[in-house]
Scaffold this motif. Structure first.
Motif, short mmCIF file in Angstrom:
data_model
loop_
_atom_site.label_atom_id
_atom_site.label_comp_id
_atom_site.label_asym_id
_atom_site.label_seq_id
_atom_site.Cartn_x
_atom_site.Cartn_y
_atom_site.Cartn_z
N GLY A 96 -7.55 -9.69 14.46
CA GLY A 96 -7.19 -8.43 15.08
C GLY A 96 -7.53 -8.46 16.55
N VAL A 97 -6.87 -7.57 17.31
CA VAL A 97 -7.10 -7.52 18.75
C VAL A 97 -7.00 -6.07 19.23
CG1 VAL A 97 -4.66 -7.98 19.23
CG2 VAL A 97 -6.35 -8.42 21.00
N PHE A 98 -7.85 -5.73 20.19
CA PHE A 98 -7.77 -4.45 20.88
C PHE A 98 -7.80 -4.74 22.37
CE2 PHE A 98 -9.56 -0.76 23.01
CZ PHE A 98 -8.75 0.26 22.51
N ALA A 99 -6.88 -4.14 23.13
CA ALA A 99 -6.77 -4.49 24.54
C ALA A 99 -6.47 -3.27 25.40
CB ALA A 99 -5.67 -5.54 24.74
N THR A 100 -6.89 -3.36 26.65
CA THR A 100 -6.52 -2.38 27.66
C THR A 100 -6.08 -3.12 28.91
OG1 THR A 100 -8.79 -2.23 28.52
CG2 THR A 100 -8.16 -0.66 26.81
N THR A 101 -5.14 -2.54 29.64
CA THR A 101 -4.68 -3.14 30.89
C THR A 101 -4.68 -2.08 31.98
OG1 THR A 101 -2.35 -2.64 30.39
CG2 THR A 101 -3.19 -4.79 29.69
N HIS A 102 -4.72 -2.54 33.22
CA HIS A 102 -4.72 -1.62 34.35
C HIS A 102 -4.10 -2.29 35.56
CE1 HIS A 102 -5.96 1.40 37.25
NE2 HIS A 102 -6.51 0.45 37.99
N SER A 103 -3.32 -1.51 36.32
CA SER A 103 -2.78 -1.97 37.59
C SER A 103 -2.93 -0.85 38.61
CB SER A 103 -1.30 -2.35 37.47
OG SER A 103 -1.14 -3.51 36.66
N SER A 104 -3.26 -1.22 39.84
CA SER A 104 -3.53 -0.22 40.87
C SER A 104 -2.28 0.17 41.65
CB SER A 104 -4.59 -0.77 41.83
OG SER A 104 -4.13 -1.97 42.44
N GLY A 105 -1.19 -0.52 41.45
CA GLY A 105 0.04 -0.24 42.20
C GLY A 105 0.63 -1.52 42.75
N GLU A 106 1.56 -1.39 43.68
CA GLU A 106 2.22 -2.57 44.23
C GLU A 106 1.19 -3.53 44.84
OE1 GLU A 106 5.14 -1.34 47.06
OE2 GLU A 106 6.47 -0.51 45.54
N PRO A 107 1.43 -4.87 44.71
CA PRO A 107 2.57 -5.52 44.05
C PRO A 107 2.35 -5.76 42.56
CG PRO A 107 1.24 -7.19 45.08
CD PRO A 107 0.56 -5.87 45.36
N PHE A 108 1.31 -5.09 41.98
CA PHE A 108 1.01 -5.29 40.57
C PHE A 108 1.61 -4.19 39.70
CE2 PHE A 108 -2.59 -7.02 43.03
CZ PHE A 108 -2.52 -8.35 42.64
N ASP A 109 2.71 -3.59 40.15
CA ASP A 109 3.28 -2.46 39.43
C ASP A 109 4.15 -2.87 38.24
OD1 ASP A 109 4.88 -3.54 41.49
OD2 ASP A 109 6.20 -1.80 41.49
N ARG A 110 4.51 -4.16 38.15
CA ARG A 110 5.36 -4.59 37.04
C ARG A 110 4.63 -5.43 35.99
NH1 ARG A 110 10.65 -7.39 38.76
NH2 ARG A 110 9.35 -8.47 40.28
N VAL A 111 3.43 -5.92 36.33
CA VAL A 111 2.61 -6.66 35.37
C VAL A 111 1.17 -6.16 35.50
CG1 VAL A 111 4.06 -8.73 35.45
CG2 VAL A 111 2.09 -8.53 36.98
N GLU A 112 0.35 -6.47 34.51
CA GLU A 112 -1.03 -6.00 34.55
C GLU A 112 -1.84 -6.78 35.58
OE1 GLU A 112 -1.06 -9.38 31.67
OE2 GLU A 112 0.26 -7.68 32.10
N GLU A 113 -2.60 -6.02 36.36
CA GLU A 113 -3.50 -6.59 37.36
C GLU A 113 -4.82 -7.02 36.71
OE1 GLU A 113 -5.47 -4.99 41.60
OE2 GLU A 113 -4.16 -3.71 40.38
N HIS A 114 -5.31 -6.21 35.76
CA HIS A 114 -6.55 -6.48 35.05
C HIS A 114 -6.31 -6.30 33.55
CE1 HIS A 114 -8.31 -5.77 39.03
NE2 HIS A 114 -7.74 -4.57 39.02
N VAL A 115 -7.04 -7.04 32.74
CA VAL A 115 -6.95 -6.89 31.30
C VAL A 115 -8.31 -7.13 30.67
CG1 VAL A 115 -6.31 -9.33 30.93
CG2 VAL A 115 -5.71 -7.62 29.20
N ALA A 116 -8.61 -6.37 29.63
CA ALA A 116 -9.79 -6.60 28.80
C ALA A 116 -9.33 -6.58 27.35
CB ALA A 116 -10.86 -5.52 29.04
N PHE A 117 -9.74 -7.56 26.58
CA PHE A 117 -9.32 -7.58 25.18
C PHE A 117 -10.44 -8.11 24.30
CE2 PHE A 117 -7.97 -11.51 27.18
CZ PHE A 117 -8.20 -12.51 26.27
N GLN A 118 -10.49 -7.57 23.10
CA GLN A 118 -11.48 -7.98 22.11
C GLN A 118 -10.78 -8.57 20.91
OE1 GLN A 118 -15.16 -5.69 21.21
NE2 GLN A 118 -14.31 -5.49 19.14
N LEU A 119 -11.22 -9.75 20.53
CA LEU A 119 -10.67 -10.44 19.37
C LEU A 119 -11.64 -10.35 18.20
CD1 LEU A 119 -9.57 -13.69 21.23
CD2 LEU A 119 -8.05 -11.84 20.53
N GLU A 120 -11.12 -10.13 17.02
CA GLU A 120 -11.92 -10.14 15.81
C GLU A 120 -11.54 -11.36 14.98
OE1 GLU A 120 -10.75 -6.58 13.89
OE2 GLU A 120 -11.42 -5.26 15.51
N PHE A 121 -12.54 -12.02 14.41
CA PHE A 121 -12.30 -13.20 13.58
C PHE A 121 -12.78 -12.95 12.17
CE2 PHE A 121 -12.29 -14.67 17.90
CZ PHE A 121 -11.35 -15.68 17.93
#
Length: 356
Positions: free
Chosen positions: A222-247
């Motif tokens: 399983g996975v839980f994730a959040t993403t964030h972008s502050s604006g251009e030029p990162f307005d079309r892809v995520e600038e930052h990501v945090a994700f947690q994986l479960e095994f």
């Protein structure tokens, strides 16, 4: 497993089991910054591969590079797809933008050529699966360029985990940040979702994702994730990501990646009896600085730097010459894309997403 047993032959290539003769002749498809600055020098410095063909959109402008690395043939992409100079190479290395990986890998497979492809394998799981199937049907080696799996620090870490040196692993913490715009323009293909398939997650987050799967020898459930972008030029892809994986073993892995933060990378595994900390594992040239705590014993190891990229090409070449299957294979690449697509779904829905 005793700690000293792991550190005694730290840089030994445990995958090098027998002598092989010759080299794998490579066509390097795309000679952008990484190919020029890292891949071509690594191939030249290595043992089991050599560059014999360059594929570029502007062959006339690549004569200096061809001369520097003594490459006999320079062709354009259409010529490659048509099979020109196919007799001059045994395999291909594909460092193009992600959206083109499948096209060139499939063509190479049809010519009976082995494939070393940058990660992720493609921009979607479906496209990657088509690429894997093409290589399987052609009976050629397909190796995603997971260079961490070939270098000593991560391989020794897996041995320590398998040897129960830190007991049962409970938590993994991995992070990779790189200030993209210090080294690239805002027009870079890495910020184009059609060419890249995503942002910080597919370009940087894939490192702690794949390395965690490798050292644990286990797949996430399983996975839980959040993403964030502050604006251009990162307005079309995520600038930052945090994700947690479960095994399925109960391990949780907390991972982060950023396109717009101070350059940094680290990997730490915490177990019931100790922990392992690797300093700067994801940068390409690993300083081999790690700390292992096992019970009351604390060991710090610092060894000679190793170029992961050279190790990757030598590992690929060795596997082809020896007729052995590389550990990073098509299934490995598909597993990462499955987790990545689940992470994007989680970020969009705000919910945990299960994995088969």
């Amino acid at each position: 497993m005793a700690l000293e047993d792991c550190f005694a032959n730290f840089t030994q290539r445990d995958w090098e089991q027998k002598s092989v003769a010759g080299t794998v002749r490579l066509a390097v498809i795309g000679i952008g910054g990484f190919a020029r600055q890292r891949a071509l020098p690594a191939i030249a410095a290595g043992t089991y591969c050599e560059t014999t063909v360059l594929v570029t959109s502007s062959p006339d402008r690549a004569t200096d590079i061809a001369a520097e690395y003594d490459v006999s043939h320079v062709i354009d992409y259409d010529a490659f797809l048509a099979g020109d100079r196919a007799d001059a190479y045994d395999g291909v290395y594909i460092p193009t933008p992600n959206a083109f990986h499948g096209r060139y890998a499939t063509a190479a497979a049809e010519f009976g050529k082995h494939v070393l492809c940058e990660k992720p394998l493609e921009t979607t799981l479906e496209r990657a699966r088509n690429m894997v199937d093409a290589c399987t049907d052609a009976g050629v080696v397909l190796m995603p360029a997971y260079r961490l799996q070939t270098e000593p620090t991560v391989r020794r870490t897996r041995e320590l985990v398998r040897g129960d040196v830190i007991g049962d692993v409970v938590q993994v913490h991995g992070g990779f940040s790189h200030p993209l715009l210090k080294h690239a323009s805002p027009e870079t293909w890495r910020l184009d979702p059609d060419l890249a398939g995503g942002g910080a997650l597919v370009d940087l987050g894939i490192y702690p994702l794949n390395t965690t799967r490798f050292v644990l020898d286990c797949e996430p459930t399983g996975v839980f994730a959040t993403t964030h972008s502050s604006g251009e030029p990162f307005d079309r892809v995520e600038e930052h990501v945090a994700f947690q994986l479960e095994f399925e073993t109960g391990v949780t892995a907390s991972c982060t990646a950023s396109f717009d933060a101070h350059a940094s990378s680290q990997l730490e595994l915490v177990g019931t009896e100790g922990k392992i900390h690797i300093e700067s594992p994801f940068g390409g040239v690993v300083p081999h600085e790690m700390v292992v705590e096992s019970g009351d014993v604390r060991t710090e190891y610092t060894g000679p730097t190793v170029d992961e990229v050279r190790e990757e090409f030598d590992y690929f070449g060795y596997c082809v010459l020896a007729g052995t299957d590389p550990e990073p294979d098509g299934a490995d690449g598909l597993a990462d894309l499955r987790a990545i697509e689940a992470a994007y779904e989680s970020a969009e829905t705000g919910c945990r997403v299960g994995l088969e």
